[in-house]
Design a protein around this motif. Structure first.
Motif, mmCIF file in Angstrom:
data_model
loop_
_atom_site.group_PDB
_atom_site.id
_atom_site.type_symbol
_atom_site.label_atom_id
_atom_site.label_comp_id
_atom_site.label_asym_id
_atom_site.label_seq_id
_atom_site.Cartn_x
_atom_site.Cartn_y
_atom_site.Cartn_z
ATOM 1 N N LYS A 219 35.078 -23.187 32.121
ATOM 2 C CA LYS A 219 35.678 -24.273 31.341
ATOM 3 C C LYS A 219 34.849 -25.544 31.427
ATOM 4 N N ASP A 220 34.460 -25.924 32.664
ATOM 5 C CA ASP A 220 33.639 -27.129 32.827
ATOM 6 C C ASP A 220 32.262 -26.959 32.212
ATOM 7 N N LEU A 221 31.757 -25.754 32.252
ATOM 8 C CA LEU A 221 30.425 -25.504 31.692
ATOM 9 C C LEU A 221 30.410 -25.730 30.187
ATOM 10 N N VAL A 222 31.420 -25.209 29.483
ATOM 11 C CA VAL A 222 31.463 -25.351 28.022
ATOM 12 C C VAL A 222 31.863 -26.756 27.617
ATOM 13 N N GLU A 223 32.776 -27.376 28.377
ATOM 14 C CA GLU A 223 33.204 -28.737 28.036
ATOM 15 C C GLU A 223 32.050 -29.726 28.169
ATOM 16 N N SER A 224 31.215 -29.550 29.206
ATOM 17 C CA SER A 224 30.071 -30.456 29.350
ATOM 18 C C SER A 224 29.090 -30.294 28.195
ATOM 19 N N LEU A 225 28.891 -29.061 27.727
ATOM 20 C CA LEU A 225 28.001 -28.857 26.574
ATOM 21 C C LEU A 225 28.627 -29.405 25.302
ATOM 22 N N ALA A 226 29.925 -29.224 25.132
ATOM 23 C CA ALA A 226 30.590 -29.741 23.927
ATOM 24 C C ALA A 226 30.524 -31.261 23.872
ATOM 25 N N LEU A 227 30.633 -31.909 25.012
ATOM 26 C CA LEU A 227 30.561 -33.367 25.032
ATOM 27 C C LEU A 227 29.159 -33.862 24.688
ATOM 28 N N GLN A 228 28.142 -33.104 25.091
ATOM 29 C CA GLN A 228 26.773 -33.523 24.832
ATOM 30 C C GLN A 228 26.305 -33.154 23.427
ATOM 31 N N MET A 229 26.843 -32.082 22.852
ATOM 32 C CA MET A 229 26.373 -31.581 21.551
ATOM 33 C C MET A 229 27.412 -31.747 20.456
ATOM 34 N N LYS A 230 28.324 -32.733 20.587
ATOM 35 C CA LYS A 230 29.380 -32.896 19.580
ATOM 36 C C LYS A 230 28.840 -33.364 18.230
ATOM 37 N N SER A 231 27.641 -33.921 18.204
ATOM 38 C CA SER A 231 27.071 -34.387 16.941
ATOM 39 C C SER A 231 26.372 -33.277 16.162
ATOM 40 N N HIS A 232 26.159 -32.141 16.767
ATOM 41 C CA HIS A 232 25.465 -31.061 16.085
ATOM 42 C C HIS A 232 26.479 -30.206 15.329
ATOM 43 N N ASP A 233 26.209 -29.955 14.045
ATOM 44 C CA ASP A 233 27.185 -29.274 13.188
ATOM 45 C C ASP A 233 27.424 -27.842 13.633
ATOM 46 N N ILE B 241 31.279 -17.394 26.802
ATOM 47 C CA ILE B 241 29.979 -17.861 27.303
ATOM 48 C C ILE B 241 28.843 -17.107 26.622
ATOM 49 N N LYS B 242 29.014 -15.780 26.483
ATOM 50 C CA LYS B 242 27.958 -14.991 25.848
ATOM 51 C C LYS B 242 27.749 -15.395 24.383
ATOM 52 N N TYR B 243 28.861 -15.670 23.682
ATOM 53 C CA TYR B 243 28.744 -16.050 22.260
ATOM 54 C C TYR B 243 28.040 -17.398 22.126
ATOM 55 N N ILE B 244 28.452 -18.379 22.956
ATOM 56 C CA ILE B 244 27.825 -19.698 22.883
ATOM 57 C C ILE B 244 26.363 -19.622 23.320
ATOM 58 N N LEU B 245 26.073 -18.791 24.301
ATOM 59 C CA LEU B 245 24.694 -18.632 24.748
ATOM 60 C C LEU B 245 23.837 -18.034 23.644
ATOM 61 N N LYS B 246 24.417 -17.135 22.869
ATOM 62 C CA LYS B 246 23.680 -16.556 21.741
ATOM 63 C C LYS B 246 23.336 -17.620 20.702
ATOM 64 N N GLU C 44 20.277 -22.001 31.366
ATOM 65 C CA GLU C 44 20.051 -21.559 32.739
ATOM 66 C C GLU C 44 21.358 -21.457 33.525
ATOM 67 N N SER C 45 22.238 -22.443 33.336
ATOM 68 C CA SER C 45 23.522 -22.409 34.054
ATOM 69 C C SER C 45 24.378 -21.241 33.602
ATOM 70 N N ALA C 46 24.366 -20.953 32.303
ATOM 71 C CA ALA C 46 25.159 -19.841 31.791
ATOM 72 C C ALA C 46 24.630 -18.503 32.312
ATOM 73 N N LYS C 47 23.314 -18.359 32.407
ATOM 74 C CA LYS C 47 22.750 -17.122 32.954
ATOM 75 C C LYS C 47 23.153 -16.933 34.414
ATOM 76 N N ARG C 48 23.112 -18.020 35.184
ATOM 77 C CA ARG C 48 23.534 -17.906 36.593
ATOM 78 C C ARG C 48 25.013 -17.588 36.699
ATOM 79 N N PHE C 49 25.821 -18.170 35.817
ATOM 80 C CA PHE C 49 27.269 -17.912 35.857
ATOM 81 C C PHE C 49 27.580 -16.462 35.499
ATOM 82 N N LEU C 50 26.901 -15.930 34.490
ATOM 83 C CA LEU C 50 27.147 -14.543 34.090
ATOM 84 C C LEU C 50 26.640 -13.562 35.136
ATOM 85 N N ALA C 51 25.586 -13.942 35.872
ATOM 86 C CA ALA C 51 25.046 -13.046 36.897
ATOM 87 C C ALA C 51 25.936 -13.017 38.130
#
Length: 505
Positions: free
Chosen positions: A328-342, A279-284, A311-318
Motif C-alpha cells: 500500500k505504501d509503495l503504490v501510494e508513494s508512486l501515485a503521489l509522485q506521478m499524479k501528473s502523468h496521464d 504491483i505486477k500490473y503497475i510494474l509492467k 527496484e523496490s517493487a522487484k525486492r517486494f515481489l521477491a
C-alpha cells in the motif's frame, strides 16, 4: 612481552592459560604429559621446563620468573580431628630405640585421602611403553604430599593470574589487558599493575561489562555501515507502525457500524494475491513508460522515481516478508509522485490496494460460538480473547515497552488465552535478556563455547559472580594427595622443572 607466533600450534603444541578452542584440543590430546624419558637428565629437565613455562607465566620473562622462584614450597600437614582427639602425640616417641610401634594411633590411619590405586598396577610381566612407564612413576606419589606441584605458586599471587583464576577473563593476557585499561580495582582503588602481589584478605573487582565480554559468546563481526542501516531500518518500521496505528484509530472513530458491516472480508492469502497482482500490473506499466515511447513525457525526477519504484517493487515481489515497506505504501508513494502523468493516473484509478483485514472482536466471538454449536463430535476450539480486560490481565506485569511490543505483534489477529500467555512468557524472557546491538558481545548473553572445561575456582579464592568480585583468602598450599595450584602437568614434569631451577637458585 610480545605474543609468539603460532601461539596455539598443533604441530608442536604447548598448553596455555586460555579458553581457546585449539588450546582445549591440545589439552584433550594430553600434551601436558611427560611422555618422553629419553635423552640426558639435563635434556629431560629442559623439555619439562619448556612445557611448564609455556603454561605458567608465559608472558613473564625468564629473568623475572627466576627472581620470583622460591625453593620453599608451601604445604599443610594433615591433622585429622579423630587423631587429635584420640591422643596427644606422645605415642610418636613410644618405644623409640626399642623397636616398639603402635600402628593404630598413627595419623595416616585416620586419613580420608584415597589410598593407592590398583587400576594402573601391571597384572603381568611385560616391557612397559613410555606412557605406561610414566604412569608407574606417578603411582607412588598418589599417597603423598605433592610438594613439587607448587613450583609456580608465586605466580598465583599476581593480580592478572588471580583475575583469570576467578573466571573474570578468558586468558591471562586478556586479564592483563583489563588491568592495564583500568577495569580492575583492589580494595576499592584502581590498580593498573598486572604484577601486583596480592596479600591474604585483598578484594579485587572487575568491571561487569568487561567480564560479560570476556566470558560471553562473541558477536559475529559486522560492518559498521550494516549495523547503522539495521538500526535505521528498525526505527523506520517503528515510526511507520506508530503512524499507521494512529491513522487506524482515527478511521475507526469515524466509521459507522453499517460501513463496517458492508466491508467485504478477505483472507490474508486473498489480500496478498490481490496486492501482488496490482504491483505486477503497475510494474509492467512502469517498464513500458521507461522505454523509448513514453520517456519523452517525463522529466529527470520522474524517471528517477520510476526507477526507484521498479527496484523496490522487484525486492517486494521477491521477498515480501523482509521488505521495509508494504504494498500500500509503495503504490501510494508512486501515485503521489506521478499524479501528473496521464497514463499512470489511469492505472491508479483502475486498481486499488486492499487494506489489511481488521476483524471485530464481537463478530469473531459470535462466529466461534456458532461453529462450536454446529460441530458435532468435535472438541470446541478455545475462543479468542483479545478484549482489553484479557490483555491487561495477561500483559499487566510487563513494562510499557513490552506491552506496546505485544500489541504490535498481535495486530489484528485474534489469540487465545493460552497463546497470549506463551507470548507474555517470551516477552518476559526478552525483557530480561534484551538484544542490544551496541554491546561488543552477542545478546542475549550466552556463555562462550568450551567454557565448561575451564570453569573451576581454586580453594584459595572466594568469588562472587554477581558483582564480579573475589577475595584472595590465603596463599595456595599442598596437602596430602592434592596441590592447590591448578596445573595440567603431572608430578614427573613438575619434578623435573623444579630440579632445573634448583641448580640455578
Amino acid at each position: 612481552m610480545r605474543k609468539p607466533t603460532r601461539f596455539y600450534g598443533l604441530v608442536r603444541p604447548k598448553l596455555r592459560q586460555s579458553w581457546n578452542k585449539w588450546n582445549f584440543y591440545n589439552l584433550a590430546r594430553g600434551v601436558g604429559a611427560q611422555d618422553s624419558l629419553s635423552g640426558t637428565f639435563f635434556q629431560q629437565k629442559w623439555k619439562a621446563k619448556a612445557k611448564a613455562r609455556a603454561y605458567h607465566g608465559e608472558n613473564i620473562s625468564e629473568k623475572k620468573w627466576k627472581r620470583l622462584f622460591s625453593r620453599r614450597l608451601q604445604s599443610a600437614i594433615e591433622m585429622p580431628p579423630q587423631y587429635l582427639a584420640s591422643t596427644d602425640g606422645s605415642e610418636q616417641a613410644m618405644g623409640t630405640g626399642s623397636g616398639l610401634e603402635n600402628d593404630n594411633t598413627r595419623a595416616s590411619s585416620f586419613s580420608r585421602v584415597p589410598g593407592f590405586s590398583e587400576r594402573l598396577r601391571p597384572t603381568r610381566i611385560f616391557r612397559p611403553r613410555r606412557t605406561e612407564t610414566v604412569n608407574l612413576l606417578n603411582e607412588p606419589v598418589k599417597n603423598m604430599t605433592p610438594h613439587v606441584q607448587m613450583v609456580f605458586a608465586p605466580l598465583e599471587r599476581r593480580l592478572d593470574t588471580a583475575v583469570f583464576r576467578a573466571l573474570f577473563a578468558s586468558s591471562v593476557r586478556q586479564a592483563r589487558l583489563f588491568i592495564v585499561h583500568g577495569a580492575v580495582t583492589v580494595n576499592g582503588a584502581k590498580m593498573k599493575y598486572p604484577a601486583y602481589q596480592l596479600n591474604p584478605g585483598d578484594l579485587f573487582q572487575v568491571d561487569v561489562e568487561k567480564v560479560l565480554y570476556a566470558t560471553g559468546q562473541q558477536k559475529v563481526p559486522y560492518i559498521a555501515a550494516q549495523v547503522t542501516q539495521s538500526l535505521e531500518a528498525r526505527k523506520r518500521r517503528e515510526d511507520k507502525f506508530a503512524n499507521r496505528t494512529a491513522g487506524e484509530e482515527a478511521v475507526a472513530e469515524d466509521e459507522t457500524p453499517e460501513a463496517v458491516a458492508e466491508t467485504p472480508e478477505l483472507t490474508e492469502e486473498e489480500i496478498w494475491a490481490k496486492n501482488n497482482r496490482t504491483i505486477k500490473y503497475i510494474l509492467k506499466d512502469v517498464k513500458k513508460i521507461l522505454k523509448s515511447d513514453g520517456k519523452k513525457d517525463l522529466n529527470a525526477k520522474q524517471k528517477k522515481d520510476l526507477r526507484l519504484f521498479r527496484e523496490s517493487a522487484k525486492r517486494f515481489l521477491a521477498q515480501p516478508e523482509n521488505s521495509d515497506i508494504d504494498a500500500k505504501d509503495l503504490v501510494e508513494s508512486l501515485a503521489l509522485q506521478m499524479k501528473s502523468h496521464d497514463m499512470m493516473r489511469e492505472t491508479f484509478e483502475k486498481f486499488k490496494i486492499t487494506e489489511d483485514k481488521a476483524e471485530d472482536t464481537d463478530k469473531t466471538e459470535t462466529a466461534s460460538a456458532e461453529n462450536a454449536e454446529n460441530a458435532e463430535g468435535k472438541e470446541a476450539s478455545p475462543k479468542p480473547r483479545n478484549n482489553p480486560q484479557s490483555i491487561a490481565k495477561v500483559f499487566g506485569d510487563l513494562s510499557e515497552e513490552q506491552q506496546a511490543k505485544a500489541k504490535r505483534i498481535m495486530g489484528a489477529s485474534q489469540l487465545t488465552r493460552e497463546e497470549m500467555r506463551n507470548l507474555a512468557s517470551i516477552l518476559r524472557y526478552d525483557e530480561k535478556n534484551p538484544v542490544d546491538d551496541t554491546k561488543p558481545y552477542a545478546t542475549p548473553w550466552r556463555p562462550r563455547p568450551f567454557m565448561s572445561a575451564f570453569a573451576f575456582i581454586p580453594r584459595y579464592l572466594e568469588v562472587n559472580p554477581k558483582i564480579c568480585a573475589a577475595v584472595y583468602l590465603r596463599h595456595p598450599v599442598a596437602r596430602k594427595g592434592m596441590a592447590e595450584v591448578p596445573t595440567p602437568f603431572n608430578y614427573l614434569t613438575n619434578q623435573l622443572t623444579h630440579n632445573y631451577y634448583l641448580e640455578r637458585g
